[in-house]
Design an enzyme around this catalytic site. Sequence first.
Site, PDB file in Angstrom:
ATOM      1  N   GLU A 195       0.703  -1.225  -0.075  1.00  0.00           N
ATOM      2  CA  GLU A 195       0.042  -0.005  -0.081  1.00  0.00           C
ATOM      3  C   GLU A 195       0.816   1.334  -0.039  1.00  0.00           C
ATOM      4  OE1 GLU A 195      -3.871  -1.562   2.537  1.00  0.00           O
ATOM      5  OE2 GLU A 195      -2.249  -0.520   3.790  1.00  0.00           O
ATOM      6  N   LYS A 201       3.471   6.997   3.039  1.00  0.00           N
ATOM      7  CA  LYS A 201       4.080   5.523   3.613  1.00  0.00           C
ATOM      8  C   LYS A 201       3.812   4.657   2.441  1.00  0.00           C
ATOM      9  CE  LYS A 201       2.372   3.108   7.244  1.00  0.00           C
ATOM     10  NZ  LYS A 201       2.034   2.751   8.375  1.00  0.00           N
ATOM     11  N   ASP A 246      -7.961  -5.104   9.968  1.00  0.00           N
ATOM     12  CA  ASP A 246      -7.681  -3.989   9.241  1.00  0.00           C
ATOM     13  C   ASP A 246      -7.689  -4.333   7.615  1.00  0.00           C
ATOM     14  OD1 ASP A 246      -5.607  -5.775   8.988  1.00  0.00           O
ATOM     15  OD2 ASP A 246      -3.971  -4.384   9.817  1.00  0.00           O
TER      16      ASP A 246
END
Lengths: 350, 350
Positions: B65, B78, B236
């Site tokens: 990601e 990030k 998550d």
Amino acid sequence: MNVQTRARNTVPFVSVENMMNLVRDIGVERFLTELSLFIAEDFRRWPLFDKTPRVAAHSRDGVIELMPTSDGIAYGFKYVNGHPKNTKIGLQTVTAFGVLSDVATGYPVLMTEMTILTALRTASTSALVAQYLKSTGATVMALIGNGAQSEFQALAFKAICGIDEVRLYDIDPSATRRCAANLAGRGLKVTACNSAPEAVLGADIITTVTADKTNAMILTDNMVGEGVHINAVGGDCPGKTELHRDILTRARIFVEYSPQTRIEGEIQQLPADHPVTEFWQVVNGTAKGRTSDKEITLFDSVGFATEDFSALRYVQELLQDHPRCEDLDLLADPDDPRDLFGMLLRAGVA
Amino acid sequence: MNVQTRARNTVPFVSVENMMNLVRDIGVERFLTELSLFIAEDFRRWPLFDKTPRVAAHSRDGVIELMPTSDGIAYGFKYVNGHPKNTKIGLQTVTAFGVLSDVATGYPVLMTEMTILTALRTASTSALVAQYLKSTGATVMALIGNGAQSEFQALAFKAICGIDEVRLYDIDPSATRRCAANLAGRGLKVTACNSAPEAVLGADIITTVTADKTNAMILTDNMVGEGVHINAVGGDCPGKTELHRDILTRARIFVEYSPQTRIEGEIQQLPADHPVTEFWQVVNGTAKGRTSDKEITLFDSVGFATEDFSALRYVQELLQDHPRCEDLDLLADPDDPRDLFGMLLRAGVA
């Protein structure tokens, strides 16, 4: 790309200095040519790629973009900014870096500067496309816009398409002088021109690579004759175009990825259903390239993530024989992967 | 973040070793506490932030990601992977690095490892949220899942929420032993438990931080009593949850950013219109936190880009007094910004 075979915590890093060393090791024309083969290979297997749109953060003065893609085995992304006003304070309009990762583990396996590499891949892509679309026997290229990307375009078209003359024009004569001086002695006839119409005289290929973030009109319809291939590189974001609309309606238009180009490219001036051909189809033989010597062809280039992916793959291959890289201590590697905190403890964190 | 005041071609880089040095310089509990203040500050000015969804590349074994955001002045992103099977070959499930940039120029101004930093910011965020939502006088926390994130959670809740006992449980007893050993002598009462029901006995706060990529049922409804705050960290991504649906319908649910959490969080089990509260509204006073000592509150944590942005800002500030960084030669810097090719020429590229 087996992460098992090297230290787990480090990632090979190609600095700007080492990228220059790599280009010097290989030679710039060979670099451009070999890179174009990697780009062509990835266009050929285009359907495999994840075509996530680039993620752009626009601001008053520019844009910062993340451009990810993956072929299912490797994953690559580029960070790139575009800030036209930067040159006024001595900074680059475009800077970039990129990362290649192993899809199976998610671990980065290469990090590299991509400011130089992007200039090289953009030029390699332009020349690769022109190789398929230019008229037979094309030898003269007009090069309008003589900024940071111009010499790379000239040399890519020499090395890949056999261009032997470039006709330079820029609204800033000092840019043209610099470009001409940089290209001297490299086997190209270089002609500095005083206007865009003068530059396109007798040109078989017209490359536009200007940087102003406006709807400019670098080329007007009367400047483009039969059989010309236009390589439009500079118009690459909403509100930034280089060509008069009438040229677009006369030309057969080739793009990288139409959903992106309809937003960012010259064709933002056209209705959303105006026919265009995605270049990968030409490479893999499912669409026609140039169909006659009278046709005007246009590559509406905006840059696509697969080209950066190809460049990252090429650099990774080059590093095998030319280890122009450092080890970057980027990845935490505790002895027990579940014991990240223990690694801190052993480093003396109280 | 004035790029003029330092060498233009280099970017400060915080390696894994230097991140450990920084945490050692500051002390882990102080680091977690100060970081939570940066996170709170950015939650408070939440409407300012660009809430671009994270860009995920899913594959059979995991996900890679990119998580960008910006407050208009700085831009951060990030890179993070999640590969649960990695531990079987001695690699981290999650590795990460991040970059902070200057929006005005697009130039990166900080690059840092974020594997350790992500563990710290996740724990800081959890404890910050619990500080607003836990019942008065909460002192005991159950910590279910004793992997790489667990010690960070325990210490953040000690430092920020005043927790003085943690009750550990993991399906792998060796993980619990390791976590207990790492936490020894740090001022926390640590109790190893043989089951999740045993761990939650008497707990005011329940933290679930398991890693299996399945719809697991770490907590069932009968295990959660009145007044408990649940900090659900492990669920998550789509298909990965930790809590029984009945707990969700009994609890008041707090999330970071509901469009993302409805896809990735525990609430993927609920209808899309089930009421949730975004935590930033609690921080800035526009929504209520806990309203009674009997209420069950739930932080359905999935991690959001602003938290990484806060962490990057905090590290940047720390570097002023603790220059635990190297200069990374990442950005091409020709004397004349339009003369990128000239820089290659002067480096001897023929």
